[in-house]
Design a protein around this motif. Structure first.
Motif: not given
Length: 254
Positions: A212, A217-219
Motif C-alpha cells: 500500500q 492503493r487500497s488494501r
C-alpha cells in the motif's frame, strides 16, 4: 518490459535459490543499477569513430565483461549479461574479434544466450537474426528463444505476414535451438512497482502495508497486485527454471 526486465527476472529467480549473480550491463539504461546497487558493472562502449580509428578500442571497452567472465570461471558464480538492442552489434563484433568462444570452451564454462521475441514481426525478425549470429560467433553457447507474451500470444491471422514469418522461420528455429514461453504479467500490475524501483523478490516478500505504501492503493487492491506478481514469478520459474537451474514455485504469502 524488454531485455532489462528479463535480466532482472533471471537475477531474482536465481537469488531465490540462494545465488547472487554478477550483473554486467551493456546498455545505457539506469534500470538495473537502480535495482541492484553496487552489483552492476556497466560496460562503457567505445564510440564508433574511436573503433574505426583503432579497432582495439572495442576490446578495451569490453574489458569489464571479460573480467566478469574470468571471475565466473574461477568461482562458479553466474554472470548475467544484459545487452541493449543498440549494443547488440558491438557485442557480436567483440565476441568474434577476441574469439570468446574458444576461451569459453577452454574454461569449460557453460553459457546460455536467451533471445527474446515478442509477437510482433520486427521483434521476430530480430530474434531470428540474433539466434543465427550467436550460433555463428559463439557455437559452444546454448541458445534459447524466449517467447515473451507481453504483446500477445504467438497465434496470428492465417496467411498474414506475421503468421508466415512465425510458421516459416521463428517456430522451426525455436524447435531446433529450444524455446521458453514467458507469459504476460497481469496488465497494470507491475508498473506501480517498477516506478518505485522494486524487485520481484521485494514484492512477493512484502507485507500488504508495504505494498500500500509503495503503490498508494487500497488494501484489497494491494493484495491483488501482490498476488499477480507472485503468480507471474511462479509462471516465470516454470518457463525459465529449466534453463537457469532454478525451481522456486511461488506464493503470494500473507
Amino acid at each position: 518490459m524488454g531485455k532489462s526486465f528479463i535480466s532482472a527476472l533471471s537475477v531474482d529467480l536465481l537469488e531465490v535459490m540462494g545465488t547472487s549473480a554478477r550483473i554486467v550491463q551493456i546498455d545505457e539504461q539506469a534500470r538495473l543499477p537502480a535495482l541492484y546497487p553496487d552489483r552492476v558493472v556497466t560496460v562503457p562502449l567505445a564510440r564508433l569513430d574511436d573503433v574505426r580509428r583503432d579497432p582495439s578500442a572495442i576490446v578495451a571497452a569490453f574489458d569489464p565483461l571479460y573480467a566478469a567472465i574470468e571471475r565466473t570461471a574461477a568461482d562458479g558464480v553466474p554472470t548475467i549479461i544484459d545487452i541493449g538492442g543498440p549494443q547488440q552489434a558491438a557485442m557480436e563484433e567483440y565476441c568474434a574479434l577476441v574469439d570468446l568462444d574458444a576461451d569459453l570452451v577452454e574454461a569449460q564454462l557453460p553459457a546460455l544466450w536467451l533471445v527474446p521475441a515478442t509477437a510482433e514481426p520486427e521483434a521476430m525478425r530480430g530474434a531470428i537474426r540474433t539466434t543465427a549470429a550467436v550460433g555463428r560467433i559463439l557455437p559452444s553457447v546454448r541458445r534459447s528463444v524466449l517467447l515473451n507474451g507481453r504483446d500477445g500470444h504467438f497465434r496470428f491471422y492465417p496467411g498474414s505476414p506475421a503468421d508466415r514469418l512465425w510458421r516459416a522461420e521463428l517456430e522451426p528455429l525455436s524447435s531446433v535451438v529450444g524455446s521458453a514461453a514467458l507469459p504476460a504479467i497481469a496488465p497494470g500490475s507491475w508498473a506501480p512497482f517498477e516506478a518505485t524501483n522494486k524487485r520481484f523478490v521485494d514484492v512477493v516478500a512484502a507485507e500488504i502495508n508495504d505494498i500500500q505504501s509503495w503503490t498508494g492503493r487500497s488494501r484489497p487492491a494491494a493484495k491483488v497486485l501482490r498476488g499477480d506478481v507472485a503468480a507471474f514469478l511462479a509462471a516465470a520459474d516454470v518457463a525459465l527454471g529449466p534453463l537457469l537451474g532454478t525451481s522456486v514455485g511461488g506464493s503470494d504469502g500473507e
